[in-house]
Scaffold this motif. Structure first.
Motif, short mmCIF file in Angstrom:
data_model
loop_
_atom_site.label_atom_id
_atom_site.label_comp_id
_atom_site.label_asym_id
_atom_site.label_seq_id
_atom_site.Cartn_x
_atom_site.Cartn_y
_atom_site.Cartn_z
N ASP A 1 58.40 35.53 -14.51
CA ASP A 1 57.19 34.75 -14.74
C ASP A 1 57.47 33.26 -14.51
OD1 ASP A 1 58.79 34.32 -16.90
OD2 ASP A 1 57.23 34.62 -18.40
N ARG A 2 58.63 32.95 -13.94
CA ARG A 2 59.00 31.58 -13.62
C ARG A 2 59.23 31.45 -12.13
NH1 ARG A 2 63.02 29.45 -18.32
NH2 ARG A 2 61.57 29.81 -20.03
N ARG A 3 58.72 30.37 -11.58
CA ARG A 3 58.88 30.11 -10.15
C ARG A 3 60.23 29.43 -9.93
NH1 ARG A 3 54.93 29.58 -5.92
NH2 ARG A 3 55.61 28.14 -4.30
N GLY A 4 61.02 30.01 -9.06
CA GLY A 4 62.34 29.45 -8.79
C GLY A 4 62.50 29.21 -7.30
N PRO A 5 63.74 29.08 -6.85
CA PRO A 5 64.00 28.87 -5.42
C PRO A 5 63.53 30.07 -4.58
CG PRO A 5 65.99 28.52 -6.73
CD PRO A 5 64.95 29.08 -7.64
N ALA A 6 63.28 29.82 -3.31
CA ALA A 6 62.79 30.86 -2.42
C ALA A 6 63.79 32.01 -2.30
CB ALA A 6 62.50 30.27 -1.04
N ALA A 7 65.07 31.69 -2.36
CA ALA A 7 66.09 32.74 -2.27
C ALA A 7 65.99 33.70 -3.46
CB ALA A 7 67.48 32.12 -2.21
N VAL A 8 65.70 33.17 -4.62
CA VAL A 8 65.55 34.02 -5.82
C VAL A 8 64.25 34.79 -5.74
CG1 VAL A 8 65.31 33.98 -8.33
CG2 VAL A 8 66.98 32.49 -7.21
N ALA A 9 63.18 34.13 -5.26
CA ALA A 9 61.87 34.78 -5.15
C ALA A 9 61.93 35.97 -4.20
CB ALA A 9 60.83 33.79 -4.69
N ALA A 10 62.73 35.89 -3.16
CA ALA A 10 62.84 36.98 -2.19
C ALA A 10 63.51 38.22 -2.78
CB ALA A 10 63.61 36.51 -0.96
N THR A 11 64.23 38.06 -3.87
CA THR A 11 64.88 39.21 -4.50
C THR A 11 63.95 39.96 -5.45
OG1 THR A 11 65.74 37.91 -6.35
CG2 THR A 11 67.13 38.08 -4.38
N LEU A 12 62.76 39.42 -5.69
CA LEU A 12 61.83 40.06 -6.62
C LEU A 12 61.12 41.26 -6.00
CD1 LEU A 12 60.12 36.95 -8.24
CD2 LEU A 12 62.01 38.30 -9.13
N TYR A 13 61.11 41.36 -4.68
CA TYR A 13 60.37 42.42 -4.00
C TYR A 13 61.05 42.80 -2.70
CZ TYR A 13 58.69 38.63 -1.04
OH TYR A 13 58.63 37.55 -0.19
#
Length: 130
Positions: free
Chosen positions: A68-80
């Motif tokens: 539920d927290r927006r982080g770096p794009a590299a971390v966001a890519a691991t969510l899905y």
């Protein structure tokens, strides 16, 4: 974490720049979870399938992790992870857009000064003829 609101997850996964844009997309019917239109407060769980339409691009993704927290794009890519069919369809659409002729390409070259003067004279003559 047992569940996260779908609008928060979409924002954290960087599908939308702001949370309000994510909420508007969900309310507008451009987000489906497990083939069902949802509300922004719908709780997402790992393993859910989310279909997101942003502009003309439609992506089908499988939720791997919740945040539920927006982080770096590299971390966001691991969510899905995006499905293979979705990737193929998105790449084909991008190729078609690249190969399409730009709007106005069939109009020809830009008019010269003489052409513009002739067009203006024609327009003046038509206005007088009314």
């Amino acid at each position: 974490m047992s569940g996260v609101r779908v609008d928060k997850w979409l924002w954290a996964a960087r599908f939308f720049k702001t949370r309000s844009l994510a909420t508007a997309a969900v309310l507008g019917g451009r987000v489906h979870v497990n083939d069902v239109r949802v509300k922004p407060s719908k709780e997402l769980r790992a393993g859910d399938e989310v279909v997101v339409t942003v502009g003309t691009v439609r992506r089908t993704v499988q939720v791997l992790e919740l945040s539920d927290r927006r982080g770096p794009a590299a971390v966001a890519a691991t969510l899905y992870t995006e499905t293979r069919e979705s990737i193929v369809i998105r790449e084909q659409a991008a190729l078609q857009r690249r190969l399409a002729r730009p709007p106005g390409a069939d109009l020809g070259a830009r008019p010269t000064k003489l052409d513009r003067r002739r067009l203006d004279a024609l327009r003046r003559a038509q206005r007088r003829g009314r």
